[in-house]
Write an enzyme that holds these catalytic residues in place. Structure first.
Site, PDB file in Angstrom:
ATOM      1  CG  LEU A 101      -1.942  -1.124   1.328  1.00 16.13           C
ATOM      2  CD1 LEU A 101      -2.666  -1.056   2.659  1.00 16.13           C
ATOM      3  CD2 LEU A 101      -2.932  -1.063   0.179  1.00 16.13           C
TER       4      LEU A 101
ATOM      5  N   GLY B 149       7.483   4.147   3.718  1.00 14.02           N
ATOM      6  CA  GLY B 149       8.047   5.343   4.330  1.00 14.02           C
ATOM      7  C   GLY B 149       9.334   5.002   5.037  1.00 14.02           C
ATOM      8  N   GLY B 150       9.831   5.950   5.840  1.00 14.24           N
ATOM      9  CA  GLY B 150      11.072   5.717   6.550  1.00 14.24           C
ATOM     10  C   GLY B 150      10.963   4.590   7.548  1.00 14.24           C
ATOM     11  CG  PHE B 151       7.049   3.539   8.770  1.00 15.43           C
ATOM     12  CD1 PHE B 151       6.491   2.410   8.202  1.00 15.43           C
ATOM     13  CD2 PHE B 151       6.517   4.777   8.435  1.00 15.43           C
ATOM     14  CE1 PHE B 151       5.426   2.499   7.331  1.00 15.43           C
ATOM     15  CE2 PHE B 151       5.460   4.873   7.567  1.00 15.43           C
ATOM     16  CZ  PHE B 151       4.908   3.737   7.002  1.00 15.43           C
ATOM     17  N   GLY B 152       9.318   1.748   7.068  1.00 14.95           N
ATOM     18  CA  GLY B 152       9.190   0.471   6.394  1.00 14.95           C
ATOM     19  C   GLY B 152       8.053   0.506   5.397  1.00 14.95           C
ATOM     20  CB  SER B 153       6.684  -1.756   3.171  1.00 14.13           C
ATOM     21  OG  SER B 153       7.905  -1.408   2.556  1.00 14.13           O
ATOM     22  CB  VAL B 154       1.663   0.051   4.862  1.00 11.34           C
ATOM     23  CG1 VAL B 154       0.257  -0.365   5.274  1.00 11.34           C
ATOM     24  CG2 VAL B 154       2.273   0.936   5.934  1.00 11.34           C
TER      25      VAL B 154
ATOM     26  CG  ASP C 241       5.526  12.426  12.829  1.00 11.04           C
ATOM     27  OD1 ASP C 241       5.860  13.495  12.265  1.00 11.04           O
ATOM     28  OD2 ASP C 241       5.773  11.311  12.357  1.00 11.04           O
TER      29      ASP C 241
END
Length: 830
Positions: free
Chosen positions: A520, A523-528, A639
């Protein structure tokens, strides 16, 4: 002279006719119905303050069936609240129908052939009746001499529950007042769904029935709220009024509007969904505050007898302690309707000659917290304390459970426990009778005996080998789960067992091994990724990468916060998964993804018309009010940005990503940190420069969010202008010159409401003021957005996040200058 006046009057005729065309209400509206004034087709009866209107209508494009009904003025599409002849529509004839006072003083609807179609049919003492429509939507037949109310539509509700109306029953007369759904969206005749008070329960509870079968219920009323509706916040004055008169055998419920600035209604749809909705006066749009389908556990008896439902876990149904599924195979497939049965017979049932309070291994009671109390309770009015309530149940073997609720008293159960639900917060304590062996610690001896018997039965090496393999696998899986629970241990006040854990393999199956086609976003955190669980539930899986700026502390923080917070404008956490290096968060699926994929996309932004954008702004504001003031945890998000606003199927906003959020305790208003985290461009000055954050730091971020939604441009897109002008400075310059509408997104093509747009820009500038004390609180923001009121003048912003400043700030911290909104920027405090 007289001829000149006649000529002038003739000249005024066309203007009068033109005025009628543009203001039909003034020409074709009446304020009462009398013997001399009927309501014919083409005319309407309006309330004094022009809130409601009664007239003839057709519910679809076909004019064959005509009805007389009441609807709101100024709300589109037309919202009907009452229909007179819902079971007997008017048919097309050559002559128009009329609603008039008949010869016997009743209000009567006649078709074009002068045949009676509908009548109030009451005794009228005189023939001087008058009919008026009140501002609360009540059609009233009055005696013209005494002024006595002879009949009112509020006593004959259709599908809508309005403030001032009552629902209830009179056990002496057998009369009841209920809501009944339309048969379909285009047919107002009696449908299959009804809403009302059960005459079999005391204290009262509201039911939604499909035919004669319960579909949903509220749980008992405790004088403040319904036990089964945790969304009812008792910190505010409840709009509900419940009256129970045992001597007269009368019970009824009514509600009042929160404020004169809002319209409110509850109604049952033709599909059987019960909704509570509000509308800001003048807005012309409805907002759903609560509906019966919000929670899958709201479906009556979804887990069957003696099953318990919890929406935040998977699967949602489990058996109560001491019970096992009646049909294991069906239960494993997700068919829980047969429910659960006791594993062990109660001691008092096996020893009827021995009182349960004397000798033997007596039955005990297991406590369940945060419960929606089961149906079919009995009220013991003589049990005036918790101890007396418990004693009454202990001494009666037929009593299988009890609960003592403040402001209600003692409730006991003697039948199967139906429609049990466990909430994440709220609810009541519930005590279930169990055999001694099923209580905590009561089955240790039984386990030892079983273990010895198992060991003695192992007589071959092959059996031992198989057992060792099975034990090894079980211990490995258990170690993983125990490790996950230990990892999630956040504080001494946090029970890690509350967190719903998913098996990693089940997530692999749901996402098709994290197939790229199910991705979907990233981002910097990873993937969805999108996933589908075995029961068909659609989910979104946030897979944190090993080099994510969101580490284990942020991961635990997000789980703690989002599992404790429940609001329609916050994303809902379904569960999580930790296995080796994998850290997964499982959310409800948002089909429209995030707001930035619309508002900043040149091709898709046209789908965000102005009402949708204003609804998103208002929804995010309400979500922040909940975080800052209304939730049991006082939370600063830290955030807030466009990419962290998710959109459901109806484009309603939900705030997400609580990894950086912080909880404030007590009366603490400010906090300081040496680790400044968040997204540059959304940070408030006091936070970016000094590491100080508070509720109004979120207000600053919200102000930037408003300006981005209004103009359809990223705040970082201004970094590359020739003048290095920021979004805030750009908005201020236009506003101070009276040209604020020039910043409106061109995709709106002037289809927006100018007053609302200017108000949003004005509120946005108030939110992004340099000093936190100058910014409004979020409740103030909601008030300013919802009401036409004079606003304070914002101060000129001197501190703005311009491109050059961002690079300087990051260079001083040996960091690379980036304006990527999808990542989390981290700046170590100086």
């Amino acid at each position: 002279m007289g001829g000149e006046l006649r000529d002038c009057s003739l000249l005024l005729v066309p203007f009068f006719l033109l005025l009628c065309l543009f203001s039909s209400h003034h020409c074709f509206a009446i304020y009462n119905i009398t013997q001399s004034q009927a309501l014919s087709e083409g005319k309407t009866l309006i309330s004094p303050a022009r809130i409601f209107e009664l007239g003839f209508f057709s519910p679809n494009t076909s004019e064959n069936n005509r009805y007389v009904g009441i609807w709101y003025i100024g709300i589109s599409p037309k919202t009907l609240v009452w229909v007179a002849n819902r079971e007997n529509p008017l048919r097309s004839t050559k002559f128009p129908a009329s609603l008039k006072i008949s010869n016997n003083g009743n209000l009567e609807l006649e078709d074009g052939n002068n045949s009676s179609v509908w009548s109030t049919n009451v005794h009228v003492p005189s023939h001087s009746s008058i009919v008026v429509l009140s501002d609360d939507g009540n059609l009233i037949l009055k005696d013209g001499i005494s002024g006595e109310n002879l009949w009112q539509s509020f006593d004959h509700p259709c599908d809508t529950f309005l403030p001032g109306m009552i629902l209830g029953f009179n056990a002496k007369t057998g009369q009841s007042s209920v809501l009944t759904s339309w048969k379909s969206d285009t047919d107002p005749s009696l449908g299959n769904f009804t809403v009302g008070i059960s005459s079999k329960s005391r204290p009262v509870q509201v039911f939604l029935w499909s035919g004669s079968t319960p579909r949903c219920r509220t749980g008992p009323w405790n004088r403040l709220k319904f036990n089964g509706v945790p969304e009812m916040n008792v910190s505010y004055r409840s709009p509900m009024t419940v009256v129970e008169d045992a001597s007269q055998k009368v019970s009824y419920i009514s509600f009042n509007s929160y404020t004169s600035s809002f319209l409110s209604r509850a109604f049952i749809s033709s599909e059987g969904v019960f909704k509570f909705m509000i509308s800001v006066k003048g807005d012309g749009k409805w907002y759903t505050k609560w509906q019966s389908t919000d929670n899958p556990c709201n479906r009556y008896g979804v887990c069957g007898p003696n099953g318990i439902c919890k929406a935040s876990q998977y699967p949602i149904c489990r058996c109560l302690k001491g019970f096992v599924p009646r049909a294991y195979q069906e239960w494993s497939k997700g068919n829980w309707t047969q429910g659960c049965a006791r594993k062990t017979k109660l001691f008092c049932e096996k020893n009827t000659s021995t009182p349960p309070s004397r000798g033997g291994k007596r039955d005990g009671f297991q406590k369940f917290g945060s419960m929606k109390l089961p149906d079919f309770y009995e009220y013991l009015f003589l049990a005036t304390s918790s101890d007396i309530c418990r004693t009454k149940c202990v001494d009666n073997c037929s009593c299988i459970a009890y609960a003592y609720v403040n402001d209600i008293g003692c409730l006991v159960w003697s039948k199967d426990l139906v429609d049990d639900q466990e909430f994440s917060s709220g609810g009541e304590d519930f005590f279930l009778r169990l055999p001694h062996a099923e209580l905590v610690g009561g089955h240790k001896t039984k386990k030892i005996i079983i273990s010895l018997a198992t060991l003695l039965s192992i007589v071959t090496f092959g059996a031992i080998l198989i057992l060792l393999i099975v034990l090894h696998r079980w211990r490995t899986n258990q170690t993983i789960r125990d490790s996950s629970r230990s990892t999630l241990k956040y504080s001494d006040q946090t029970d890690a067992s509350e967190f719903p854990l998913f098996d990693f393999n089940s997530i692999l199956v749901a996402t098709d091994n994290f197939n790229i086609e199910n991705k979907l976003g990233e981002g910097g955190f990873g993937s969805v990724y999108k996933g589908i669980l075995q029961d068909g539930t659609e989910i979104a899986v946030k897979r944190l990468s090993s080099n994510s700026g969101q580490g284990m502390e942020e991961f635990k923080n997000e789980i703690l916060l989002i599992s404790k917070l429940q609001h329609r404008n916050l994303v809902r956490l379904i569960g999580c998964c930790i296995e080796k290096e994998e850290k997964l968060l499982i959310y409800e699926f948002m089909p429209n993804k995030s707001l930035d994929q619309f508002v900043f996309d040149g091709r898709r932004k046209a789908q965000l018309d102005w009402p949708t954008r204003f609804n998103i702004i208002s929804g995010v504001a309400r979500g922040l009010v909940y975080l800052h003031h209304d939730s049991r945890l006082r939370v600063i998000h830290r955030d807030l940005k466009v990419s962290n606003i998710l959109l459901d199927a109806e484009m309603n906003p939900k705030i997400s990503d609580f990894g950086l959020a912080r909880i404030f305790h007590g009366t603490k208003d400010l906090a300081n940190t040496r680790r400044i985290v968040g997204t540059l461009g959304y940070m408030s000055p006091e936070y970016a420069l000094r590491g100080i954050f508070c509720e109004r730091s979120d207000v600053f971020s919200f102000g930037v969010l408003i300006l981005e939604i209004v103009c359809g441009r990223k705040n970082t897109s201004f970094n590359f202008d020739d003048q290095h002008q920021s979004l805030i400075a750009y908005a201020w310059n236009l506003w101070s010159e009276g040209r604020e509408l020039e910043m409106m997104d061109t995709a709106l093509e002037e289809s927006y409401s100018s007053s609302e747009a200017m108000r949003c820009i004005h509120v946005g500038l108030l939110c992004v003021q340099d000093h936190a004390v100058d910014r409004p609180t979020m409740p103030d923001v909601v008030f300013m957005l919802s009401k036409e009121t004079d606003l304070l003048q914002p101060k000129q912003p001197l501190f703005t996040f311009q491109g050059s400043f961002l690079c300087e700030l990051q260079e001083q911290n040996h960091s690379k200058c980036s304006a990527n909104e999808a990542t989390t920027s981290i700046v170590e405090g100086r």
